[in-house]
Design an enzyme around this catalytic site. Structure first.
Site, PDB file in Angstrom:
ATOM      1  N   CYS A  64       0.838  -1.211   0.000  1.00 46.80           N
ATOM      2  CA  CYS A  64       0.000   0.000   0.000  1.00 46.80           C
ATOM      3  C   CYS A  64       0.871   1.259   0.000  1.00 46.80           C
ATOM      4  CB  CYS A  64      -0.921  -0.050   1.225  1.00 46.80           C
ATOM      5  SG  CYS A  64      -1.841   1.464   1.535  1.00 46.80           S
ATOM      6  N   CYS A  67       0.106   3.774   2.699  1.00 46.40           N
ATOM      7  CA  CYS A  67       0.553   3.236   3.993  1.00 46.40           C
ATOM      8  C   CYS A  67       2.026   3.540   4.218  1.00 46.40           C
ATOM      9  CB  CYS A  67       0.328   1.724   4.063  1.00 46.40           C
ATOM     10  SG  CYS A  67      -1.402   1.231   3.960  1.00 46.40           S
TER      11      CYS A  67
END
Length: 139
Positions: A64, A67
């Protein structure tokens, strides 16, 4: 100044990795071995109970992009709010049961735990100042 950022690595004997530096390093590198120390807990709940100060848990995945950006912001939060809040990270690919338990549907999701219970949730990429403003009323 020591930054406390818990990178949760649960297994049969749950180990939590505590970076000693805000540097971004590959976990398998020799530099990572020098920067990280492990603290073991039986499970996630024991970790929540262990800390007196609130615990901000970042539910993330290694693939991600947002993230990864959020990790840098959380290092800033952890260093500037040292003594007020601890920051932990849980890889939802490795521990999907924790993501399910806490209804994590989008990444990154940060949940602030106080007294072992979730008290506030933030979804999506946020800057350090936004995170601090969001969690301040709960500290």
């Amino acid at each position: 100044m020591r930054v406390i950022l818990l990178l949760v690595a649960l297994s049969q004997a749950a180990a939590f990795i505590l970076p000693r530096s805000p540097l971004s390093v590959h976990r398998g590198s020799p530099l990572a071995a020098a920067l990280y120390a492990k603290t073991k807990f039986k499970n996630f709940e024991e970790m929540l109970e262990k800390f007196e100060e609130p615990l901000l848990v970042d539910f993330y995945a290694t693939w991600c992009g947002p993230c990864q950006l959020m990790s840098k912001e959380l290092v800033t939060v952890g260093s500037t709010m040292s003594g007020q809040v601890k920051v932990a990270k849980v890889d939802t690919d490795k521990y999907p049961n924790l993501g399910d338990k806490y209804d994590v549907e989008g990444l990154p999701t940060c949940i602030l735990f106080k007294g072992g219970k979730p008290v506030h949730r933030m979804i999506g990429l946020l800057k350090a100042d936004q995170i601090k403003a969001e969690i301040a009323p709960f500290l």
